[in-house]
Design a protein around this motif. Sequence first.
Motif, mmCIF file in Angstrom:
data_model
loop_
_atom_site.group_PDB
_atom_site.id
_atom_site.type_symbol
_atom_site.label_atom_id
_atom_site.label_comp_id
_atom_site.label_asym_id
_atom_site.label_seq_id
_atom_site.Cartn_x
_atom_site.Cartn_y
_atom_site.Cartn_z
ATOM 1 N N LYS A 51 -25.323 5.122 12.541
ATOM 2 C CA LYS A 51 -25.315 6.550 12.198
ATOM 3 C C LYS A 51 -23.946 7.201 12.383
ATOM 4 O O LYS A 51 -23.840 8.409 12.560
ATOM 5 C CB LYS A 51 -26.361 7.303 13.017
ATOM 6 N N HIS B 48 -21.287 5.852 6.596
ATOM 7 C CA HIS B 48 -21.999 5.143 5.534
ATOM 8 C C HIS B 48 -21.010 4.677 4.472
ATOM 9 O O HIS B 48 -20.056 5.385 4.139
ATOM 10 C CB HIS B 48 -23.034 6.047 4.860
ATOM 11 N N SER C 239 -24.692 0.975 6.694
ATOM 12 C CA SER C 239 -24.695 2.056 7.676
ATOM 13 C C SER C 239 -24.338 1.477 9.042
ATOM 14 O O SER C 239 -24.857 0.431 9.428
ATOM 15 C CB SER C 239 -26.069 2.725 7.754
ATOM 16 N N ILE D 115 -25.912 -0.306 0.322
ATOM 17 C CA ILE D 115 -25.557 0.657 1.364
ATOM 18 C C ILE D 115 -25.324 -0.089 2.669
ATOM 19 O O ILE D 115 -26.085 -0.981 3.033
ATOM 20 C CB ILE D 115 -26.671 1.705 1.565
ATOM 21 N N ASP E 102 -28.994 14.283 3.100
ATOM 22 C CA ASP E 102 -28.319 13.255 3.885
ATOM 23 C C ASP E 102 -26.877 13.616 4.221
ATOM 24 O O ASP E 102 -26.316 13.118 5.202
ATOM 25 C CB ASP E 102 -28.319 11.919 3.128
#
Length: 373
Positions: A66, A69, A63, A61, A13
Amino acid sequence: MGTNSYKLISKEDFPKDKQCYYYSILCSRDLKSIQILNDICSRLTLGNQKINFQDNEKISIASVEKKFHLILKKIDPSIYLLVYFKISNESIKEKLESIIARIKYITFGWMAPDDLGKFEKYSRDYDIIKLYTSYDPYYLLKRSKIHPEFQDRYQDRWYRPRAIEVNIKTSKIDAHDVLSALLQKKITDTIKLSFNAKFSNPGEASIVVDQDAKVIHERGELQATEKIVSDVVQKTHEKLTEYSRYSTFREYTILNDGSFDLSNYSPTQPFYYTFEFPDDINEFSVKLENLLTISKKSLQIYGTRLERKGRDFSCLTYIPVDRSELRLTFCEDDGTPQLVVDPLHTTPLGILTLTRTLSEKMTWSTRLSGFYD
């Protein structure tokens, strides 16, 4: 607290050409990680960009399309690890740090200069460790009330808010000689270290660690940086554990009308700080009182003076992050300056905040010396 506890990002990742930031966040409330992450993200100005949340037990998390993060993990009731890394060129680091500084119930961790110095052991190339230091003295403000006895000691220059910051980057092996020659006693101490950590497994990484317990992975093996992160969090945990013996305990019962009733209260005995004898004890006394009683946005502390006799004084001081209430008395005992703390209410986080404030703003010789007899 093993290293695996801090493995929040997989190799697959993480983009190899990007930096990764690890923040030790201290919280005065026992909250789920998703609650804090939601609060942080709600304050970010992102326009029409959508935030996707995932919550899995103690790890949350966020996000953003994209582009970056945020990962938050609860380490223990008071410590959270926030990880930020970006995928696009868009950076929100400055916004993120500003938001954390403004949320009342959380604060950054703290690495004292002695703590930072211990990270030198991870680098085999001692001569390329980079040390950063600054001089950011605490000056009296114009609205300060100075005891008449000391009024004529201070010229107009003392009443203008000022700050001087000097950042010097030099190899660690020459740092102390260079800094002492240039600045003599007018330096605080190490505020940031940059070094290459080398492990037989998983390998090498270029890392920065600073006074806010922030770790920056610049390049190399992410797992090597995670070993340093583990050490930083462990030192923070040790500090809070040490300070817990000086803390008070309050328990409230919620009444039918929604009000709170104090049902259990456990006080602690007073404790005290000592300082190396300053060059001018009168000046030190006035600056210390001002620090403990004047409210400033840049300080996590404020209060009111109760009494002053000569250079001895007492005050009530409050620490917003955990709502600490402290009665403080400055005096001398056999020629040693002391600040006696009678805690009406405090937690390990409040004591850490007070210790950090005294150390960074007054003198690095500040020592929490135990209970006061």
